[in-house]
Motif scaffolding. Structure first.
Motif, short mmCIF file in Angstrom:
data_model
loop_
_atom_site.label_atom_id
_atom_site.label_comp_id
_atom_site.label_asym_id
_atom_site.label_seq_id
_atom_site.Cartn_x
_atom_site.Cartn_y
_atom_site.Cartn_z
N GLY A 81 0.81 -1.21 0.00
CA GLY A 81 0.00 0.00 0.00
C GLY A 81 0.84 1.26 0.00
O GLY A 81 0.54 2.23 -0.70
N LEU A 82 1.92 1.26 0.78
CA LEU A 82 2.82 2.40 0.82
C LEU A 82 3.47 2.63 -0.53
O LEU A 82 3.52 3.76 -1.03
CB LEU A 82 3.88 2.19 1.90
CG LEU A 82 4.97 3.26 1.99
CD1 LEU A 82 4.35 4.60 2.36
CD2 LEU A 82 6.01 2.85 3.00
N LEU A 83 3.96 1.57 -1.14
CA LEU A 83 4.61 1.68 -2.44
C LEU A 83 3.62 2.18 -3.50
O LEU A 83 3.96 3.04 -4.32
CB LEU A 83 5.19 0.33 -2.85
CG LEU A 83 6.54 0.43 -3.49
CD1 LEU A 83 7.57 0.01 -2.48
CD2 LEU A 83 6.58 -0.44 -4.68
N THR A 84 2.41 1.66 -3.46
CA THR A 84 1.38 2.08 -4.42
C THR A 84 1.07 3.57 -4.24
O THR A 84 0.97 4.32 -5.21
CB THR A 84 0.10 1.26 -4.23
OG1 THR A 84 0.41 -0.12 -4.40
CG2 THR A 84 -0.97 1.67 -5.21
N GLY A 85 0.93 4.00 -3.00
CA GLY A 85 0.67 5.41 -2.73
C GLY A 85 1.79 6.32 -3.21
O GLY A 85 1.54 7.39 -3.77
N LEU A 86 3.02 5.88 -3.00
CA LEU A 86 4.16 6.68 -3.46
C LEU A 86 4.20 6.80 -4.98
O LEU A 86 4.42 7.88 -5.52
CB LEU A 86 5.46 6.07 -2.95
CG LEU A 86 5.74 6.24 -1.46
CD1 LEU A 86 6.95 5.41 -1.06
CD2 LEU A 86 5.94 7.69 -1.12
N VAL A 87 3.96 5.69 -5.67
CA VAL A 87 3.98 5.71 -7.14
C VAL A 87 2.86 6.60 -7.67
O VAL A 87 3.06 7.41 -8.58
CB VAL A 87 3.89 4.29 -7.70
CG1 VAL A 87 3.64 4.30 -9.20
CG2 VAL A 87 5.15 3.51 -7.39
N LEU A 88 1.66 6.47 -7.10
CA LEU A 88 0.54 7.30 -7.54
C LEU A 88 0.80 8.78 -7.24
O LEU A 88 0.47 9.66 -8.04
CB LEU A 88 -0.76 6.84 -6.89
CG LEU A 88 -1.31 5.51 -7.38
CD1 LEU A 88 -2.52 5.10 -6.55
CD2 LEU A 88 -1.68 5.56 -8.85
N GLY A 89 1.39 9.06 -6.09
CA GLY A 89 1.73 10.44 -5.74
C GLY A 89 2.74 11.04 -6.69
O GLY A 89 2.62 12.19 -7.12
N LEU A 90 3.75 10.27 -7.05
CA LEU A 90 4.76 10.75 -8.00
C LEU A 90 4.14 10.98 -9.38
O LEU A 90 4.47 11.95 -10.07
CB LEU A 90 5.92 9.78 -8.09
CG LEU A 90 6.86 9.76 -6.89
CD1 LEU A 90 7.86 8.62 -7.00
CD2 LEU A 90 7.58 11.09 -6.77
N ALA A 91 3.25 10.06 -9.79
CA ALA A 91 2.60 10.24 -11.09
C ALA A 91 1.76 11.50 -11.10
O ALA A 91 1.74 12.24 -12.09
CB ALA A 91 1.73 9.02 -11.41
N LEU A 92 1.08 11.78 -10.01
CA LEU A 92 0.25 12.99 -9.92
C LEU A 92 1.12 14.24 -9.88
O LEU A 92 0.82 15.24 -10.54
CB LEU A 92 -0.65 12.93 -8.69
CG LEU A 92 -1.61 14.08 -8.49
CD1 LEU A 92 -2.58 14.17 -9.66
CD2 LEU A 92 -2.38 13.90 -7.20
N ALA A 93 2.21 14.19 -9.13
CA ALA A 93 3.06 15.37 -8.96
C ALA A 93 3.80 15.74 -10.25
O ALA A 93 3.91 16.91 -10.59
CB ALA A 93 4.07 15.13 -7.84
N PHE A 94 4.30 14.75 -10.95
CA PHE A 94 5.13 15.02 -12.12
C PHE A 94 4.41 14.87 -13.46
O PHE A 94 4.85 15.42 -14.45
CB PHE A 94 6.38 14.13 -12.10
CG PHE A 94 7.30 14.43 -10.98
CD1 PHE A 94 8.01 15.62 -10.94
CD2 PHE A 94 7.44 13.55 -9.93
CE1 PHE A 94 8.86 15.92 -9.89
CE2 PHE A 94 8.28 13.84 -8.87
CZ PHE A 94 8.98 15.02 -8.84
#
Length: 58
Positions: A7-20
């Motif tokens: 879940g943490l890894l998924t959240g980080l990847v989705l956050g990076l996709a949204l940010a960049f």
């Protein structure tokens, strides 16, 4: 890998996709991640995709 780390890894990847990449990249990563999750569960034998899509032959 346990559910917390996944879940943490998924959240980080989705956050990076949204940010960049913006909202479109966020949605693309979300949809492709869900498809990959379903395929992985099917290959592990934990989900029957035929039942999920109404193609039960039994």
């Amino acid at each position: 890998m346990n559910a917390t780390r996944t879940g943490l890894l998924t959240g980080l990847v989705l956050g990076l996709a949204l940010a960049f990449g913006g909202f479109g990249a966020f949605l693309a990563v979300l949809v492709l991640g869900a498809i990959g999750f379903l395929i992985g569960r099917h290959l592990d034998g934990k989900i029957d995709l035929g039942q999920l899509f109404g193609r039960d032959r039994g």
